[in-house]
Each structure stands twice: as structure tokens, then as C-alpha cells.
Design a protein around this motif. Structure first.
Motif, mmCIF file in Angstrom:
data_model
loop_
_atom_site.group_PDB
_atom_site.id
_atom_site.type_symbol
_atom_site.label_atom_id
_atom_site.label_comp_id
_atom_site.label_asym_id
_atom_site.label_seq_id
_atom_site.Cartn_x
_atom_site.Cartn_y
_atom_site.Cartn_z
ATOM 1 N N ALA A 112 -5.129 11.495 -7.901
ATOM 2 C CA ALA A 112 -5.590 10.104 -8.034
ATOM 3 C C ALA A 112 -4.493 9.124 -7.630
ATOM 4 O O ALA A 112 -4.744 8.169 -6.875
ATOM 5 C CB ALA A 112 -6.045 9.844 -9.469
ATOM 6 N N ARG A 113 -3.272 9.338 -8.118
ATOM 7 C CA ARG A 113 -2.171 8.430 -7.754
ATOM 8 C C ARG A 113 -1.870 8.492 -6.264
ATOM 9 O O ARG A 113 -1.556 7.459 -5.642
ATOM 10 C CB ARG A 113 -0.938 8.774 -8.578
ATOM 11 C CG ARG A 113 -1.035 8.372 -10.032
ATOM 12 C CD ARG A 113 0.319 8.395 -10.707
ATOM 13 N NE ARG A 113 0.819 9.752 -10.852
ATOM 14 C CZ ARG A 113 0.678 10.485 -11.946
ATOM 15 N NH1 ARG A 113 0.039 9.991 -12.998
ATOM 16 N NH2 ARG A 113 1.182 11.707 -12.018
ATOM 17 N N PHE A 115 -4.008 9.060 -3.821
ATOM 18 C CA PHE A 115 -5.043 8.327 -3.090
ATOM 19 C C PHE A 115 -4.871 6.819 -3.246
ATOM 20 O O PHE A 115 -5.018 6.062 -2.271
ATOM 21 C CB PHE A 115 -6.420 8.764 -3.591
ATOM 22 C CG PHE A 115 -7.562 8.163 -2.841
ATOM 23 C CD1 PHE A 115 -7.858 8.573 -1.556
ATOM 24 C CD2 PHE A 115 -8.346 7.172 -3.413
ATOM 25 C CE1 PHE A 115 -8.916 8.018 -0.856
ATOM 26 C CE2 PHE A 115 -9.399 6.610 -2.728
ATOM 27 C CZ PHE A 115 -9.678 7.036 -1.447
ATOM 28 N N TYR A 116 -4.540 6.358 -4.440
ATOM 29 C CA TYR A 116 -4.340 4.925 -4.645
ATOM 30 C C TYR A 116 -3.130 4.413 -3.852
ATOM 31 O O TYR A 116 -3.169 3.312 -3.291
ATOM 32 C CB TYR A 116 -4.136 4.632 -6.130
ATOM 33 C CG TYR A 116 -5.322 4.995 -6.986
ATOM 34 C CD1 TYR A 116 -6.617 4.950 -6.482
ATOM 35 C CD2 TYR A 116 -5.151 5.390 -8.313
ATOM 36 C CE1 TYR A 116 -7.709 5.291 -7.257
ATOM 37 C CE2 TYR A 116 -6.243 5.733 -9.101
ATOM 38 C CZ TYR A 116 -7.508 5.686 -8.565
ATOM 39 O OH TYR A 116 -8.582 6.022 -9.341
ATOM 40 N N LEU A 119 -3.987 4.122 -0.026
ATOM 41 C CA LEU A 119 -4.818 2.953 0.246
ATOM 42 C C LEU A 119 -4.013 1.662 0.109
ATOM 43 O O LEU A 119 -4.198 0.725 0.907
ATOM 44 C CB LEU A 119 -6.022 2.929 -0.701
ATOM 45 C CG LEU A 119 -7.118 3.964 -0.452
ATOM 46 C CD1 LEU A 119 -8.298 3.702 -1.378
ATOM 47 C CD2 LEU A 119 -7.589 3.934 0.995
ATOM 48 N N PHE A 120 -3.133 1.605 -0.873
ATOM 49 C CA PHE A 120 -2.279 0.437 -1.014
ATOM 50 C C PHE A 120 -1.350 0.296 0.186
ATOM 51 O O PHE A 120 -1.085 -0.831 0.650
ATOM 52 C CB PHE A 120 -1.461 0.554 -2.301
ATOM 53 C CG PHE A 120 -0.538 -0.606 -2.550
ATOM 54 C CD1 PHE A 120 -1.030 -1.824 -2.974
ATOM 55 C CD2 PHE A 120 0.825 -0.476 -2.338
ATOM 56 C CE1 PHE A 120 -0.187 -2.900 -3.195
ATOM 57 C CE2 PHE A 120 1.686 -1.542 -2.551
ATOM 58 C CZ PHE A 120 1.174 -2.759 -2.986
ATOM 59 N N SER A 153 5.579 2.693 -0.694
ATOM 60 C CA SER A 153 4.319 3.301 -1.149
ATOM 61 C C SER A 153 4.073 4.641 -0.466
ATOM 62 O O SER A 153 3.600 5.596 -1.108
ATOM 63 C CB SER A 153 3.151 2.353 -0.874
ATOM 64 O OG SER A 153 3.002 2.129 0.516
ATOM 65 N N TYR A 251 -10.282 13.186 -3.127
ATOM 66 C CA TYR A 251 -10.209 12.377 -4.341
ATOM 67 C C TYR A 251 -11.516 12.446 -5.125
ATOM 68 O O TYR A 251 -11.517 12.576 -6.354
ATOM 69 C CB TYR A 251 -9.881 10.934 -3.968
ATOM 70 C CG TYR A 251 -10.082 9.944 -5.087
ATOM 71 C CD1 TYR A 251 -9.170 9.845 -6.129
ATOM 72 C CD2 TYR A 251 -11.201 9.111 -5.105
ATOM 73 C CE1 TYR A 251 -9.366 8.943 -7.164
ATOM 74 C CE2 TYR A 251 -11.402 8.210 -6.127
ATOM 75 C CZ TYR A 251 -10.477 8.129 -7.154
ATOM 76 O OH TYR A 251 -10.682 7.240 -8.179
ATOM 77 N N CYS A 255 -11.122 14.184 -8.736
ATOM 78 C CA CYS A 255 -10.971 13.178 -9.783
ATOM 79 C C CYS A 255 -12.282 12.651 -10.334
ATOM 80 O O CYS A 255 -12.328 12.194 -11.478
ATOM 81 C CB CYS A 255 -10.136 12.003 -9.253
ATOM 82 S SG CYS A 255 -8.513 12.491 -8.634
#
Length: 468
Positions: A112-113, A115-116, A119-120, A153, A251, A255
Motif C-alpha cells: 500500500a505504501r 503504491f501511494y 502515485l505521489f 518519493s 495494489y 490491499c
């Protein structure tokens, strides 16, 4: 042994050539396991004589499953899950998770982290490119800050990716895979994850780097404009970053839908199904309408921005804003093609071609998903069938009523004709005249023409018949 004795208390479990009695699983038993380690219930080694005395004849061992009976599928499934959970609860030194469930939770969090963060990183790279374009490719504090945030990132995303694969390797070791210790290329090759890991690293690592890739430029000849269009290499690197949306099925499966549960792992092992990225993409695209809708939105936004980046080099084209580019991508992907907005550069046309080809695949997937979502389940189909059957019964009753009504009307007309003929005969006899033989023997018969004539009659005749 404890789990198997709890599930099969009346059955012997052992290897080929030997059996274990039910008492061998009890802690207070003083007998040793036949064919086992030779250690009795009191901790002392059993003698060979004791082994021979407890052995089972060959004929009896051969008919073991005939006497005991094969266990049911649900019993086998519960036993396998219990044994898996017992084997996964082993203690490990250090600060690492000590259970299989803890490792799975850690893998889910890392996914999850990761994927975030990617995207960021894409969002910050888009804002950095837009800032550079506003200042005519001159560096500003804002653009440098955004590019630095993109690099940071991506670095954190690589860290989460490594820990994701490390958790995967630890879970495979707990299942009994013979893999090299720690996180290493040898361990990834043993788990058949090396090529997938290299691909993921390349998809995360490729990105614009300030002061290094900004000065590199390339030119493409546009035949429609009859000149060369010049682009910075950062545009290609940013376009390559858009491929990070391919991590969405991973993801979603890890998740949101949680395909990596104990039951899921057991069924995948029983059916010999490989739970790789190809299977995750197929599963997500064929089951989740929300995931497909998210991919549609991301494709429209990213294709629109890529088209805008390649159309900036010309001032003659109609694409002046991101809204116009998105409008062009929407009309292209929906196969409408109004023609009011169109790309003029060669690279912009290549982006439009890729958008049209991806739209064909997404359209087929969307139609299939909508059809599956609108299809009736078995209980719903039964309800529809019952309702249709009841409607058919009502229709048949109505048709039967109309048939009875028509029969009564025809019979009424027939009886009326017979009465008229009888009155005519009586009148002729009273006057002493002879009646024609054809008229005297006339008996009206029902015919389609007469039935149609009767059906067209008024309802008063039916009331008269009912009163009669």
C-alpha cells in the motif's frame, strides 16, 4: 500431530510401511510410534523388540484406507489450514515478525505504501514539468523543490518495494521453499521473482533528474508542419513514469481484495495456479468494475497530459490547454472523433494512436464487466422464471375464458336457428303445407366464419345466454 489427532481421533496416521495408533498422540502414553523416531512417551528409546511387537501386518496396512475411510474435503481443508497456522507461528530472533499473519500484514502495508508513493511521485513530477513550462524551462525554487520531492518519493518507493519482496521471500520460506537466506539475487532467482523485481525497479527508477536530464534534447521532423520539433528528454522520462499505473492490479489484489489469505494460498497450491502479476491483472480486470473505472480515469488524464507535452512545441495547433487535450483523448477513446481538435505533431499523433488502441481493449473489458454485473444470479433467475410462469398461467386462463365465451355464443346461435326452424315447421304443418326436405333436415354447424361473426357480437347476447 496434535492437529491431526484432533481432526482424525479414530484414524491412524503414519508413513508408508508403518502406522501410528491413537495412543501415540497422547502425552501420557508410554508406547513409542511404530516406524517413527523410536522415542516412547516417557522419553526413553524404544527397543527393537517393542517395535516388532507394535508393527502392523502388511495385509492390514494395505487395507488402511478401506478400513478407515477417506476424509471429506472440508475436513482436509480445515486440517491443512490448521497445520499451516501452526507451522507459521514459529518464533524468530530479532525484531522480525514471528507469525505468518504478521508477515502477510507487513507485506500488505508495504504494498500500500509503495503504491501511494509512486502515485505521489507522478503527481509531483507533473507539477514540476508544468512549473518549468511556465518559466520557459528555467529552474526556479518551486520546480527544483518539486523535482527533489519526486526523487525522494521514488527512493522511499524503492525501499518499500525491497521490503515487499523481502516479506514475500519470508512467507515462501515458511511454506517450505528452499530459498537462500536473507534478501539477495540468489533468493529472488530461487523464488522466480528476479525478473519481476528488476522490471519493478526500472519502472520506479526511471524519472527526470534535475541538472542532468534537463539539458538533453532531441528533435523530430513533423511532415504536417514541414519543420523539426524539439523536445527535452524529461518529457520522455515523465511519459515513462505514467506506466506506474500498471501497479494498480497488484495494489487492488493485495490491499483491497486480499487474495493472499491462508485459504487463498491453499487453493492456489491445490489448483497449481501461479499468483503472479499476469494473474492479478486478469483477476482485477474481470471482477472489479471500480478498478476498471479508475484505470479509465487515469488513462484519460495521463494520455491528455502526454499529448499536451508533445504539442507545446508548436503554436499553430489547436491544443492550447490540458482541457483541450483531455477532450481530444475522450473523443478518440470513445471512437466519436468530432474533428474540432486534433494533434499536429508526430509525437502527439503517436500518443493518440496509443490511446485509441488501449481504448479498444478497455472498451471490451468494460462491456464484459457490465454484462456480468447485469446478469442475474441463480435465485434471481428463479424468481424471474416463477413470475414468467405465473404470467403465462394467467394468459392461458384468459385465452381459455375467451374460448369458452366463443363456444357459448356459437351454441346460442345454433340453438336460435333450431328454434326458428321448429317454429317454421309448426307453422307449415298448421297451414297444411309440405316443408322442403333440405330445410327440415338443416342443422347449423360451427364454422370459423360463424365464430368470427359471433365473437364480433355484443355482450347482451352473453348475458341472455347466462340468464337462459
Amino acid at each position: 500431530r496434535t492437529s491431526l489427532s484432533a481432526m482424525f481421533p479414530n484414524r491412524a496416521t503414519g508413513r508408508r510401511g508403518s502406522t501410528r495408533s491413537q495412543g501415540s498422540f497422547k502425552s501420557d502414553a508410554g508406547k513409542s510410534d511404530a516406524g517413527g523416531s523410536g522415542i516412547g512417551g516417557d522419553g526413553k528409546e524404544a527397543s527393537p523388540k517393542g517395535k516388532e511387537s507394535q508393527s502392523t501386518p502388511r495385509s492390514s496396512r494395505g487395507r488402511y484406507w478401506e478400513n478407515a475411510g477417506a476424509p471429506s474435503f472440508n475436513t482436509m481443508l480445515q486440517t491443512a489450514i490448521m497445520v499451516t497456522s501452526l507451522n507459521g507461528n514459529k518464533e524468530e530472533p530479532g525484531n522480525q515478525p514471528t507469525t505468518t499473519a504478521a508477515w502477510k500484514e507487513r507485506r500488505r502495508n508495504h504494498c500500500a505504501r509503495f503504491f501511494y508513493l509512486i502515485l505521489f511521485g507522478v503527481a509531483s513530477a507533473i507539477f514540476a514539468d508544468n512549473t518549468l513550462q511556465r518559466h520557459h524551462d528555467h529552474f526556479t525554487i518551486r520546480s527544483l523543490s518539486l523535482q527533489f520531492i519526486t526523487l525522494v518519493s521514488s527512493g522511499f518507493a524503492l525501499h518499500e518495494l525491497v521490503w515487499f519482496y523481502h516479506s514475500e521471500l519470508c512467507l515462501l520460506r515458511r511454506r517450505g521453499w528452499k530459498i537462500a537466506p536473507s534478501f539477495s539475487p540468489r533468493a529472488l532467482r530461487g523464488a522466480n521473482l528476479w525478473s519481476q523485481f528488476i522490471r519493478d525497479v526500472l519502472m520506479v527508477a526511471v524519472q527526470p533528474i534535475p541538472f542532468i536530464t534537463t539539458g538533453v534534447r532531441f528533435s523530430v521532423y513533423d511532415s504536417g508542419l514541414d519543420r523539426y520539433s524539439e523536445y527535452p528528454i524529461d518529457i520522455l522520462l515523465l511519459t515513462f513514469m505514467f506506466l506506474r499505473i500498471l501497479f494498480l492490479p497488484r495494489y487492488f489484489s493485495n490491499c483491497i481484495n486480499d487474495l493472499r489469505s491462508d485459504e487463498g494460498d491453499l487453493f492456489f497450491s491445490m489448483t497449481r495456479t501461479v499468483l503472479d502479476d499476469t494473474f492479478l491483472v486478469k483477476y482485477t480486470m474481470s471482477t472489479s468494475l471500480w478498478a476498471v473505472a479508475g484505470i479509465w480515469v487515469l488513462q484519460i488524464l495521463l494520455y491528455g497530459y502526454a499529448l499536451l507535452m508533445f504539442e507545446r512545441s508548436t503554436l499553430e495547433g489547436p491544443l492550447k490547454s490540458w482541457a483541450s487535450a483531455i477532450w481530444l483523448i475522450v473523443t478518440t477513446m470513445t471512437t466519436v472523433g468530432y474533428g474540432d481538435v486534433y494533434p499536429t505533431t508526430r509525437m502527439g499523433r503517436i500518443v493518440a494512436v496509443f490511446a485509441s488502441f488501449s481504448a479498444m481493449a478497455m472498451m471490451a473489458i468494460t462491456i464484459s464487466l457490465v454484462q456480468n454485473s447485469l446478469s442475474l444470479t441463480r435465485p434471481e433467475s428463479k424468481v424471474v422464471w416463477i413470475h414468467t410462469a405465473r404470467a403465462l398461467v394467467r394468459r392461458r386462463r384468459h385465452c381459455a375464458g375467451k374460448l369458452i365465451l366463443a363456444t357459448m355464443r356459437v351454441n346460442y346461435q345454433r340453438q336460435k336457428c333450431l328454434r326458428e326452424i321448429g317454429e317454421m315447421r309448426e307453422e307449415m304443418e298448421r297451414k297444411g303445407l309440405a316443408m322442403d326436405a333440405s330445410v327440415a333436415s338443416y342443422r347449423p354447424k360451427p364454422s370459423p366464419k360463424l365464430a368470427k361473426k359471433v365473437l364480433a357480437g355484443d355482450e347482451s347476447q352473453l348475458s341472455n345466454v347466462a340468464e337462459g
